[in-house]
Every structure is written in structure tokens, then in C-alpha cells.
Design a protein around this motif. Sequence first.
Motif, PDB file in Angstrom:
ATOM      1  N   CYS A 142       4.551   4.757   4.539  1.00  0.00           N
ATOM      2  CA  CYS A 142       4.854   3.325   4.404  1.00  0.00           C
ATOM      3  C   CYS A 142       6.303   3.051   4.782  1.00  0.00           C
ATOM      4  CB  CYS A 142       4.588   2.863   2.967  1.00  0.00           C
ATOM      5  SG  CYS A 142       2.854   2.898   2.493  1.00  0.00           S
ATOM      6  N   PRO A 192      -0.593   2.112   7.097  1.00  0.00           N
ATOM      7  CA  PRO A 192      -1.136   2.948   6.018  1.00  0.00           C
ATOM      8  C   PRO A 192      -2.589   2.628   5.671  1.00  0.00           C
ATOM      9  CG  PRO A 192       0.499   1.394   5.150  1.00  0.00           C
ATOM     10  CD  PRO A 192       0.575   1.319   6.643  1.00  0.00           C
ATOM     11  N   CYS A 206       2.671   6.083  -1.875  1.00  0.00           N
ATOM     12  CA  CYS A 206       3.226   5.359  -0.736  1.00  0.00           C
ATOM     13  C   CYS A 206       4.641   5.863  -0.491  1.00  0.00           C
ATOM     14  CB  CYS A 206       3.256   3.867  -1.022  1.00  0.00           C
ATOM     15  SG  CYS A 206       1.613   3.148  -1.131  1.00  0.00           S
ATOM     16  N   VAL A 234       7.941   5.386   0.968  1.00  0.00           N
ATOM     17  CA  VAL A 234       8.722   4.258   1.495  1.00  0.00           C
ATOM     18  C   VAL A 234      10.148   4.697   1.830  1.00  0.00           C
ATOM     19  CG1 VAL A 234       7.401   2.561   0.160  1.00  0.00           C
ATOM     20  CG2 VAL A 234       9.482   3.551  -0.818  1.00  0.00           C
ATOM     21  N   TYR A 269       4.046  -2.842   3.349  1.00  0.00           N
ATOM     22  CA  TYR A 269       2.995  -1.830   3.534  1.00  0.00           C
ATOM     23  C   TYR A 269       2.344  -1.501   2.193  1.00  0.00           C
ATOM     24  CZ  TYR A 269       5.130  -0.846   8.126  1.00  0.00           C
ATOM     25  OH  TYR A 269       5.621  -0.937   9.403  1.00  0.00           O
ATOM     26  N   VAL A 270       3.186  -1.373   1.164  1.00  0.00           N
ATOM     27  CA  VAL A 270       2.673  -1.017  -0.163  1.00  0.00           C
ATOM     28  C   VAL A 270       1.729  -2.106  -0.673  1.00  0.00           C
ATOM     29  CG1 VAL A 270       3.295  -0.566  -2.577  1.00  0.00           C
ATOM     30  CG2 VAL A 270       4.731   0.339  -0.728  1.00  0.00           C
TER      31      VAL A 270
END
Length: 357
Positions: free
Chosen positions: A97, A112, A198, A200, A211-212
Motif C-alpha cells: 500500500c 492492493p 497493509c 504503507v 489504499y488502506v
Amino acid sequence: MPNVGKSTLFNCLSNAKAQSANFPFCTIEPNIGVVNVPDARLVKLEELVNPERVLPATVDIVDIAGLVKGASKGEGLGNQFLGNIRETDAILHVLRCFDDDNIVHVDGNVDPVRDKETIDIELQLKDLETVEKRLEKVKRAARTGDKEAVKEQNALLKVQNGLESGISVRAIELADSDRREFTDQLQFITDKPVMYVCNVDEAAAATGNEYVELVKATVADENAEVLVLAVGTEADITELDTFEERQMFLEDLGLEEPGSAKLIRSAYQLLNLHTYFTAGVKEVRAWTIPVGSTAPQAAGVIHTDFEKGFIRAEVIKYSDFVSFGSEAKVKEAGKLGVEGKEYIVQDGDVMHFRFNV
Ligand SMILES: Nc1nc2c(ncn2[C@@H]2O[C@H](COP(=O)(O)OP(=O)(O)OP(=O)(O)O)[C@@H](O)[C@H]2O)c(=O)[nH]1
Ligand SMILES: [Mg+2]
């Protein structure tokens, strides 16, 4: 997926070191490590008892090679890794992510949700093979009128249909009895509990990013935990020498503790495990048991003789141990529980077993 930060994460968690580098399939053979489960209660017990040594609970973690589209048919490094996954009790699915043009993504761009689906499909295809193989046998028996076989066939057909429409076995609607009798033994990969990690960048360590949010929305009905972790940054933190330096770094990120510590605790819960303690002057120790274990089963984790010759257990609630300050004071206060074979051990119980051999 390859090159998303699995080995980097493994290195944050475990004392064993895995090779991590910016190319897909850096990992080939799985890396295996033992991870201590951080537990503040153990620190407290150590203060009170002042033992010669302290042993935390541990979980084993396996860092595997990345899977790609077609893995179930042998693409990439193929089937062998599916075997590595099959041997585990739960899956930590690392999703990329973070943006970084320097880090290659095997499918060309960061996405993702697509990545998760790619992996799910490969695992589901593998499970489909498993169920179809079994169904062949069961169908033959069912045709002869064998009632059990007919029941099994019905359950497995549901699994087959579910997998064919892209549902993982853990999410397929099945009666508990069908699961116990027919599906558990087939050890489907997509039946294992899963947690999404995730990965990041530093700026999103505390807050997550878009994205998360997309990942969370996709897995909303999966009842699975989604953890946000700046894996690369946390790997840098573990390189720092002193506790103070590491704390300062974490504060800058807006974190109270490393995401990896939270991850380990969540993984422990994901496995449906919890902890009881033994607290003697020689050793204060956390022991791992499945939730719901009886006192003799819990004793058996220390030694099989403890289970076989179990007489009774003396139990102190962790909160009593802390508020009275010692085993002796707990006894004086009449707070020491004496429990028999049926007792279900609770998380945090401080236990002493009586047994004869
Ligand atoms: N920018 C950035 N890079 C990262 C992060 N996490 C990992 N990387 C880099 O990404 C590359 C791949 O990391 P690995 O941990 O080796 O990836 P992997 O998932 O184990 O990859 P395979 O073993 O090939 O499947 C390395 O160069 C890491 O330094 C991150 O959070 N941010
Ligand atoms: Mg790797």
C-alpha cells in the motif's frame, strides 16, 4: 505477491534474518523464525516476583516466497509455496500500500485490492483441486446409497460452488457439523484464518492512506483484521540501538508502540490462543493454550506427566496477583482458587499444578 515487503516484515518481527531485496522472488526457501509475544503482564509479574528468568510466549512465523497469477498451475515459483502455506495455522497477507517507483511491482502498478484478489484466486483454485479430488471418491460412494457419503457430497458441493464463484472456504455458509465432519480434515488453504497487513509509507504509519481504505472496504464482510504498518520504517527502527531512540522515532511517527508488536498480539488472537502464567522465583513464564483448554490440558503444555497425573490446580487471577502483590498475600486474603479437572483456564490465570506421577 513478490516484492511487497514480506521479508522486511519478517525481519522486524523475528530474531532470525531473512534476505530482503528489491527484486521479485528474492525469497525462495521459506524463512522460519520464532517471535516473542509482547505481554505487559509478564513485565509486571517480573517486578513482583523478581525471578531468575522470564520466558515469554512465542509464535513461529514463516516468511515465504511470493505468489503470482497462475501459481496454482505452477507459475512463478509455483506449487511448492502453496505447500508452505498449507502447513501454517493462519495467514498474514501482506499487501503493498505504498508508492515508490523504485520498487518493482510484478503487475506493473500499486493496487492492493487487485493483488488480494489475485492471491485469493490462486488459493481458491488450489482448494478447488482438493475438493474435486475428494468429491470423485465421495460421489462413487454416494451413488451406492451410503447416507454419510450423500451428506458429505452435499457439503462438498457447497464448497465447490462457493470456490467457483470466488468465495474462500472460511466464508462459505456451512453447518458447523459439516465443517467438523467433512471440511476441517481437508485442510483448505482458504479456510485458514487470515489477517491483512497493509504495508504503507512512513507518512501513513499512524493514519493509513487511500489504499488502506480500499482494502478495508473490500474485506468489510470478511470479519478479518486489517493492520496498518510502515514495514520499511519499522525495519529501520529495529536497527536503532537504544530503547529511548526507538521510542523517539515511534513518537515522531505518531505511534505508541511498534505496529509489529500489535501485529504479533493480533496474530496470537487470530490463532485463538491465549496465555496463562506460572510465577515462581526460578522462572516467570507465559504458556500458550488454545482458548477453552481445561486445567489438565493446560498442565499438559508444561509436561505430559502433569496432565496424566493431574490432581488439582491452584489459580490466582492476574489482577489479584497484582493488587495483593504476592502469592502469599493472595493466600492470606483467601483469593487462591482450587480447581479440578473441569476448570476452563482463563487468559491471564497464574497457575500452580498439583499432580502425581
Ligand atoms: N519504500 C518502501 N520500500 C519497502 C517497504 N517495505 C519493503 N520495501 C522494499 O521493497 C523491497 C522488497 O522487500 P522484501 O521484504 O524483500 O519483499 P518480499 O515480499 O519478501 O519479496 P519476495 O521475497 O521477492 O517475495 C526491498 O527493497 C525493501 O527494502 C516500504 O514500506 N516502503
Ligand atoms: Mg522475501
